[in-house]
Design a protein around this motif. Structure first.
Motif, short mmCIF file in Angstrom:
data_model
loop_
_atom_site.label_atom_id
_atom_site.label_comp_id
_atom_site.label_asym_id
_atom_site.label_seq_id
_atom_site.Cartn_x
_atom_site.Cartn_y
_atom_site.Cartn_z
N GLN A 185 0.83 -1.29 -0.07
CA GLN A 185 -0.08 -0.09 0.08
C GLN A 185 0.89 1.25 -0.13
OE1 GLN A 185 -3.48 0.09 -0.15
NE2 GLN A 185 -3.31 -2.07 -0.27
N VAL A 186 2.19 1.22 0.18
CA VAL A 186 2.87 2.30 0.07
C VAL A 186 3.37 2.74 -1.30
CG1 VAL A 186 5.36 3.13 0.86
CG2 VAL A 186 3.97 1.60 2.37
N ASP A 187 2.84 3.84 -1.51
CA ASP A 187 2.95 4.22 -3.19
C ASP A 187 3.65 5.72 -3.27
OD1 ASP A 187 0.85 5.91 -1.84
OD2 ASP A 187 -0.64 5.07 -3.47
N GLY A 188 4.12 6.51 -2.38
CA GLY A 188 4.62 7.69 -2.30
C GLY A 188 3.37 8.65 -2.07
N VAL A 189 2.16 8.42 -1.89
CA VAL A 189 1.03 9.16 -1.58
C VAL A 189 0.26 9.19 -0.18
CG1 VAL A 189 -1.28 10.14 -2.36
CG2 VAL A 189 0.60 9.61 -4.17
N ARG A 190 0.24 7.63 0.10
CA ARG A 190 -0.47 7.31 1.29
C ARG A 190 0.33 7.77 2.40
NH1 ARG A 190 -3.07 1.92 -1.28
NH2 ARG A 190 -4.96 2.99 -2.37
N THR A 191 -0.31 8.16 3.68
CA THR A 191 0.13 8.30 4.91
C THR A 191 -0.28 6.82 5.58
OG1 THR A 191 -2.03 9.29 5.71
CG2 THR A 191 -0.18 10.53 4.85
N ALA A 192 0.10 6.98 6.87
CA ALA A 192 -0.06 5.61 7.56
C ALA A 192 -1.84 5.53 8.01
CB ALA A 192 0.54 5.51 9.13
N ALA A 193 -2.35 6.57 8.28
CA ALA A 193 -3.79 6.73 8.11
C ALA A 193 -4.56 6.15 7.06
CB ALA A 193 -4.27 7.84 8.89
N GLN A 194 -4.05 6.55 5.79
CA GLN A 194 -4.71 6.14 4.49
C GLN A 194 -4.44 4.65 4.38
OE1 GLN A 194 -2.72 9.19 2.40
NE2 GLN A 194 -4.86 10.59 2.19
N ILE A 195 -3.27 4.26 4.71
CA ILE A 195 -3.06 2.84 4.50
C ILE A 195 -3.96 1.94 5.47
CG2 ILE A 195 -1.23 1.22 4.75
CD1 ILE A 195 0.76 3.14 3.89
N ALA A 196 -3.89 2.30 6.60
CA ALA A 196 -4.83 1.70 7.74
C ALA A 196 -6.11 1.80 7.12
CB ALA A 196 -4.72 2.44 9.19
N SER A 197 -6.87 2.66 6.82
CA SER A 197 -7.89 2.80 5.99
C SER A 197 -8.25 1.83 5.18
CB SER A 197 -8.56 4.07 5.62
OG SER A 197 -9.77 4.37 5.34
N ALA A 198 -7.46 1.66 4.23
CA ALA A 198 -7.34 1.02 2.86
C ALA A 198 -7.61 -0.38 3.14
CB ALA A 198 -6.25 1.27 1.98
N LEU A 199 -6.80 -0.68 4.36
CA LEU A 199 -6.72 -2.14 4.83
C LEU A 199 -7.58 -2.53 5.92
CD1 LEU A 199 -2.71 -2.39 4.94
CD2 LEU A 199 -4.28 -3.44 3.16
N ALA A 200 -8.46 -1.57 6.37
CA ALA A 200 -9.46 -1.73 7.38
C ALA A 200 -8.77 -2.29 8.56
CB ALA A 200 -10.59 -2.56 6.98
N CYS A 201 -7.46 -1.60 8.93
CA CYS A 201 -6.84 -2.26 10.11
C CYS A 201 -6.76 -1.08 11.06
CB CYS A 201 -5.36 -2.44 9.69
SG CYS A 201 -5.29 -4.06 8.73
N ARG A 202 -6.47 -1.53 12.35
CA ARG A 202 -6.17 -0.52 13.43
C ARG A 202 -4.99 0.25 12.94
NH1 ARG A 202 -7.28 -2.44 18.58
NH2 ARG A 202 -6.10 -0.36 19.23
N THR A 203 -5.00 1.52 13.35
CA THR A 203 -3.72 2.50 12.86
C THR A 203 -2.46 2.06 13.47
OG1 THR A 203 -5.36 4.23 12.51
CG2 THR A 203 -3.23 4.85 12.43
N TYR A 204 -2.55 1.64 14.84
CA TYR A 204 -1.64 1.48 15.53
C TYR A 204 -0.80 0.29 14.86
CZ TYR A 204 1.51 -0.13 19.44
OH TYR A 204 2.69 -0.46 20.16
N HIS A 205 -1.45 -0.71 14.54
CA HIS A 205 -0.90 -2.05 13.92
C HIS A 205 -0.20 -1.63 12.82
CE1 HIS A 205 -4.56 -4.60 16.21
NE2 HIS A 205 -3.49 -4.10 16.97
N ILE A 206 -0.80 -0.62 11.97
CA ILE A 206 0.10 -0.46 10.87
C ILE A 206 1.18 0.54 11.19
CG2 ILE A 206 -0.11 1.14 8.67
CD1 ILE A 206 -1.64 -1.79 8.48
N LEU A 207 1.06 1.29 12.30
CA LEU A 207 2.31 1.94 12.57
C LEU A 207 3.58 1.06 12.90
CD1 LEU A 207 0.95 4.81 14.70
CD2 LEU A 207 1.62 5.08 12.20
N VAL A 208 3.10 0.32 13.64
CA VAL A 208 4.10 -1.02 14.06
C VAL A 208 4.85 -1.51 12.84
CG1 VAL A 208 4.69 -3.31 15.26
CG2 VAL A 208 3.17 -1.50 16.18
#
Length: 258
Positions: A185-208
């Protein structure tokens, strides 16, 4: 009285003062808003973490129509959470678990730098209503625990908030499943929050996972978007504006996230 919070230089200290007063209202900080009821945290919002609706609908726990129906019918009475449960669209336990996850995710960002709070609105309530309240000290302690863990993995907090890009040659081979899904999901545009939203995941898990990817040399902050060129005036006097690259990228990311 709800005045003691103004004497404190950090949001966490201001929350502690409001908790001691058993205040009800909304405390605004640099990165979000904390809602209190009788001195306990009932909801937290931050632009850096997906909201409850995104988590419920993108995960499949709730149909989008059900979410918006609850807002339409219960929003003005601050009873959206009750409406979801009373309508049978969502079990009380499922709502509570997802709500607490969203609350702690957003609180991490609000308290990450713990700057001075900006404003307190006495009596303000969130349209969701109270699902479950959490003591202020628990929220502050959990946010600090998360910050310490993330910094041990990779001590660069910018990873949490800025657009991210893959390091040239970075691939998902041999990575754990969640880390591999995050990297794709890392594409040069998305932030951690946008990646978490796209994957329907908790943000903290994505931050890790993102900090681990950064520590492995696979992910880094994306370079800033170039400044748009100055408008060029044509001979006939018509002015043509060059497109705002950053805006176009944000629009594309939002469309891709739908």
């Amino acid at each position: 009285m709800t005045t003691a919070w103004t004497t404190h230089g950090t949001t966490s200290a201001a929350l502690g003062a409001l908790a001691a007063e058993e205040a009800t209202g909304a405390l605004s900080g640099e990165r979000g808003i904390v809602y209190l009821s009788a001195g306990r945290v009932v909801h937290v919002e931050s632009a850096f973490a997906p909201d409850l609706g995104a988590l419920l609908t993108r995960s499949g726990a709730l149909a989008p129509d059900g979410w918006w129906d609850a807002i339409d019918r219960g929003g003005t009475q601050a009873r959206v959470g009750h409406r979801l449960v009373d309508s049978g669209r969502l079990a009380a336990g499922a709502l509570e678990v997802c709500h607490l996850g969203a609350l702690f995710d957003a609180a991490y960002f609000v308290l990450a730098h713990d700057a001075r709070a900006h404003r307190f609105r006495p009596g303000a309530v969130h349209w969701l209503g109270t699902v479950r309240s959490v003591p202020v000290d628990v929220v502050v302690r959990e946010s600090g625990r998360r910050r310490a863990l993330l910094d041990r993995i990779w001590p660069d907090p910018d990873i949490d908030t800025v657009p991210l890009t893959r390091v040239p040659g970075a691939g998902a081979a041999d990575l754990p499943v969640r880390r591999s899904r995050t990297l794709t999901q890392v594409d040069g545009v998305r932030t951690a929050a946008q990646i978490a939203s796209a994957l329907a995941c908790r943000t903290y898990h994505i931050l890790v996972e993102l900090r681990r990817l950064a520590a492995d040399g696979l992910v880094t902050a994306a370079p800033p978007a170039p400044e748009p060129l100055a408008p060029a005036t044509q001979p006939d006097g018509v002015v043509w504006d060059d497109p705002d690259t950053a805006l176009l990228r944000r629009l594309r990311a939002a469309l891709e996230a739908l």
